[in-house]
Design an enzyme around this catalytic site. Structure first.
Site, PDB file in Angstrom:
ATOM      1  N   PRO A  18       0.843  -1.196   0.000  1.00  0.00           N
ATOM      2  CA  PRO A  18       0.000   0.000   0.000  1.00  0.00           C
ATOM      3  C   PRO A  18       0.877   1.244   0.000  1.00  0.00           C
ATOM      4  CG  PRO A  18       0.076  -0.969   2.191  1.00  0.00           C
ATOM      5  CD  PRO A  18       0.843  -1.889   1.297  1.00  0.00           C
ATOM      6  N   MET A  19       0.691   2.105  -0.987  1.00  0.00           N
ATOM      7  CA  MET A  19       1.511   3.311  -1.095  1.00  0.00           C
ATOM      8  C   MET A  19       0.611   4.527  -1.289  1.00  0.00           C
ATOM      9  SD  MET A  19       4.634   1.952  -3.521  1.00  0.00           S
ATOM     10  CE  MET A  19       3.566   1.025  -4.643  1.00  0.00           C
ATOM     11  N   CYS A 102       3.961   3.516   8.560  1.00  0.00           N
ATOM     12  CA  CYS A 102       4.186   4.748   7.812  1.00  0.00           C
ATOM     13  C   CYS A 102       5.083   5.691   8.611  1.00  0.00           C
ATOM     14  CB  CYS A 102       2.870   5.438   7.494  1.00  0.00           C
ATOM     15  SG  CYS A 102       3.089   7.012   6.610  1.00  0.00           S
ATOM     16  N   LYS A 141       0.941  -4.325   8.887  1.00  0.00           N
ATOM     17  CA  LYS A 141       2.205  -3.973   8.237  1.00  0.00           C
ATOM     18  C   LYS A 141       2.946  -3.013   9.166  1.00  0.00           C
ATOM     19  CE  LYS A 141       4.312  -2.389   3.931  1.00  0.00           C
ATOM     20  NZ  LYS A 141       5.173  -1.287   4.392  1.00  0.00           N
ATOM     21  N   ASN A 204       9.431  -7.039   3.218  1.00  0.00           N
ATOM     22  CA  ASN A 204       9.297  -5.855   2.376  1.00  0.00           C
ATOM     23  C   ASN A 204      10.548  -4.987   2.530  1.00  0.00           C
ATOM     24  OD1 ASN A 204       7.665  -2.727   2.739  1.00  0.00           O
ATOM     25  ND2 ASN A 204       7.988  -3.727   0.778  1.00  0.00           N
ATOM     26  N   GLY A 205      11.014  -4.465   1.397  1.00  0.00           N
ATOM     27  CA  GLY A 205      12.153  -3.554   1.443  1.00  0.00           C
ATOM     28  C   GLY A 205      13.277  -3.963   0.516  1.00  0.00           C
TER      29      GLY A 205
END
EC number: 1.3.1.-
Length: 351
Positions: A18-19, A102, A141, A204-205
């Protein structure tokens, strides 16, 4: 097969992260076609949903062809998170994801997103409030911790699993790192190796090539990979990774024709969902990414970001096709996408 609640995903699924200002329905549509197995909406403010804010409500839009899809919410107030969970439940996504990762200042200063990493007890209470107010599988997340001195992801993973989350996605950086430096997958792997952890763990990353996806899959044992920035302007990455994991071979790089076709598809979805003015204006940020690395492309990009109608943009895209068809006809080689994450590992002729 990987299961999240009743959702069945293939072995080692590819997830679209999700961005904010990116993962809208038009962008998700091109990622889905190109191999994303599970996608998420942009993150949605729980306070915005309760206030019935138009922007927040708009982000709840999901479509059948996108399934399985999760709606992601964020916030720092237990009551607001519970109420927004009930709203999301009524929309009917396949899962509800909580953003505890975030790093943006305007989110963190409100005690939300990665800001909650400073208070694991609050994180647990917020998650419990969401779980109590939805019938959907709840996932999270998050990041490794607030800073290098407080990497508390092991405690976070155990405590959130204990209260009932169905899966965990971990970005391998702290909040203080933002998106700088190298993601630390060692800690992600440690969570997966923890005998107490039985839920799916997604990493993730920094995954920006099929080679790296295979290396991290084997080294850290995660259940799947979540891809964010590497998919912007390059939705082909999902199928490229899948093909490489299966065969050990690379798919051909997308041709100019394929790139322009995806631009047109993305633009049409953008116009349909956002209308002619906003749809064209917000599409401008994507042209540079889709055409990154094209030799002599600067003039075309500068024109595309100034045009205001689909017809004008379509004409310039036709010019792009004609121009690069000339390159191919002349057999001009050596114009690679230098520096592009997908191509760094490959020695293939571009175009």
């Amino acid at each position: 097969m990987i299961k999240i609640g009743s959702i069945e995903l293939p072995d080692f699924p590819m997830l679209l992260a999700p961005m904010e200002d990116v993962s809208d329905p038009p962008f998700r549509s091109v990622c889905k076609v190109n191999g994303a197995d599970l996608m998420y909406t942009e993150f949605i403010s729980s306070e915005g949903l309760i206030r019935d804010a138009i922007k927040s409500r708009r982000k709840l839009d999901i479509y059948e062809e996108e399934r399985p899809i999760g709606i992601q919410i964020f916030g720092g107030d237990e009551e607001a998170m519970g109420m927004s969970a009930a709203i999301v439940d009524a929309v009917g996504p396949d899962l509800l994801d909580i953003n505890f990762g975030c790093p943006v200042k305007k989110v963190v200063t409100k005690g939300a997103g990665a800001g909650v990493l400073k208070d694991v007890d609050l994180m647990v209470r917020l998650t419990q409030s969401v779980i109590k107010n939805t019938h959907l599988p709840v996932t999270v997340k998050t990041r490794l911790g607030w800073d290098d001195q407080s990497k508390n992801i092991e405690e976070v993973a155990e405590r959130l699993q204990d209260i009932g989350i169905a899966a965990l996605s971990i970005h391998g950086r702290t909040r203080c790192q933002m998106y700088k430096g190298e993601a630390n997958w060692e800690l992600i792997g440690r969570i997966k190796d923890n005998p107490r952890i039985t839920i799916p763990v997604f990493g993730n990353g920094d995954i920006d090539s099929p080679e790296k996806a295979l290396e991290y899959k084997n080294r850290y044992g995660v259940d799947g990979i979540m891809i964010g920035r590497a998919a912007i302007g390059y939705p082909w990455i999902f199928n490229e990774i899948k093909h490489f994991l299966k065969t050990g071979e690379h798919l051909p790089l997308p041709t100019v024709e394929q790139r322009v076709a995806v631009i047109r598809q993305h633009l049409k979805y953008s116009l349909a969902w956002k209308g002619p003015v906003v749809g064209i204006r917000e599409m401008r940020r994507h042209y540079t990414n889709y055409l990154k690395g094209f030799p002599n492309i600067k003039e075309f990009k500068s024109r595309l970001v100034r045009l205001d109608t689909y017809e004008e943009i379509d004409e310039v895209l036709d010019e792009v096709l004609a121009y690069y068809a000339g390159f191919v006809a002349q057999k001009i080689s050596g114009h690679s996408l230098k520096g592009h994450p997908i191509v760094k590992q490959q020695n293939k002729e571009y175009l």
